[in-house]
Scaffold this active site. Structure first.
Site, PDB file in Angstrom:
ATOM      1  N   SER A  95      -4.376  58.308 -40.346  1.00 17.86           N
ATOM      2  CA  SER A  95      -4.877  58.647 -41.249  1.00 17.86           C
ATOM      3  C   SER A  95      -4.125  59.611 -41.713  1.00 17.86           C
ATOM      4  O   SER A  95      -5.067  59.902 -42.345  1.00 17.86           O
ATOM      5  CB  SER A  95      -5.674  59.541 -39.450  1.00 17.86           C
ATOM      6  OG  SER A  95      -6.566  60.573 -39.869  1.00 17.86           O
ATOM      7  N   ARG A 152      -4.586  68.582 -38.473  1.00 18.43           N
ATOM      8  CA  ARG A 152      -4.754  68.781 -37.848  1.00 18.43           C
ATOM      9  C   ARG A 152      -5.681  68.983 -37.036  1.00 18.43           C
ATOM     10  O   ARG A 152      -6.756  68.260 -36.809  1.00 18.43           O
ATOM     11  CB  ARG A 152      -3.705  69.316 -36.515  1.00 18.43           C
ATOM     12  CG  ARG A 152      -4.147  68.858 -34.847  1.00 18.43           C
ATOM     13  CD  ARG A 152      -2.917  68.623 -34.134  1.00 18.43           C
ATOM     14  NE  ARG A 152      -2.001  67.524 -34.704  1.00 18.43           N
ATOM     15  CZ  ARG A 152      -1.777  65.815 -34.480  1.00 18.43           C
ATOM     16  NH1 ARG A 152      -3.130  65.418 -33.708  1.00 18.43           N
ATOM     17  NH2 ARG A 152      -0.912  65.280 -35.280  1.00 18.43           N
ATOM     18  N   HIS A 173      -7.910  66.850 -39.565  1.00 17.99           N
ATOM     19  CA  HIS A 173      -8.014  65.150 -38.477  1.00 17.99           C
ATOM     20  C   HIS A 173      -8.953  65.513 -37.946  1.00 17.99           C
ATOM     21  O   HIS A 173      -9.340  64.682 -37.660  1.00 17.99           O
ATOM     22  CB  HIS A 173      -6.539  64.816 -38.476  1.00 17.99           C
ATOM     23  CG  HIS A 173      -6.376  63.818 -37.753  1.00 17.99           C
ATOM     24  ND1 HIS A 173      -6.030  63.534 -35.749  1.00 17.99           N
ATOM     25  CD2 HIS A 173      -5.696  62.497 -37.773  1.00 17.99           C
ATOM     26  CE1 HIS A 173      -6.175  62.973 -35.630  1.00 17.99           C
ATOM     27  NE2 HIS A 173      -5.838  62.132 -36.784  1.00 17.99           N
TER      28      HIS A 173
END
Length: 195
Positions: A12, A35, A38
């Site tokens: 990812s 993050r 994500h």
């Protein structure tokens, strides 16, 4: 203890970096931006987030020295994987001019005092209440979501001068708020930060 990264997470992040070049960002800023993106699969956060590396460096050191983490709702707490959190929402009650979320922030402030890291991903009123207190936070991750008060509360956070991670738009939420904190928890301690 080193964190074991699952192959799905590795892939990812590889795909994220293939679509968005974050290499020019400072280390902790890059970690938080990636993050958050994500967690939401939303590349627009790269332009929407507002953060400063010096704030993140100080917060990172405070977290790794054991600063308490306060969250506005259990959904944020559920997403934080490496730290116990304080959430007083179950103890809070709404009153005239006071939401349960705002009361919970008051209760948490009484419990933890100054120097905590505050992670607000749901309630704009929690963030608004925090700004009225003398919390002296290590960092405020202010990413509440919604059409009423979210963007305004985040603008007030930025205007307050407190060390913060926020975003400009109405979007946010528990997952992205937890992701921003996890980025700081997962990032290794540099030799400059060690006591």
């Amino acid at each position: 203890m080193n964190r074991v990264i699952h192959p799905i997470e590795q892939e990812s992040f590889r795909r994220l970096r293939a679509r968005l070049d974050t290499s020019a960002l400072a280390p902790l800023s890059r970690a938080v931006v990636e993050r958050v993106i994500h967690s939401a699969a939303d590349l627009d956060y790269a332009a929407d987030l507002v953060l400063a590396e010096p704030d993140l460096v100080r917060a990172h050191a405070a977290l790794h020295a054991g600063a308490p983490v306060v969250v506005d709702v259990e959904m944020v707490a559920a997403g934080i994987t490496r730290r116990d959190t304080v959430c007083r929402l179950r103890d809070a009650v709404a009153g005239p001019g006071l939401t349960r979320s705002a009361h919970a922030v008051r209760l948490a402030h009484e419990q933890v005092g100054p120097g905590a890291v505050w992670v607000i991903g749901c309630a704009p009123t929690a963030l608004e209440e925090l700004l009225t207190l003398d919390a002296d936070p290590a960092l405020v991750i202010g990413l509440p979501v919604g059409f009423v008060g979210a963007a305004e509360s985040k603008a007030a956070l930025r205007a307050s001068g407190l060390p913060a991670v926020s975003n400009v738009s109405e979007k946010g939420g528990s997952a992205v708020a937890a992701a921003a904190l996890n980025a700081l928890l997962y990032h290794p301690i540099s030799t400059e930060e060690k006591p």
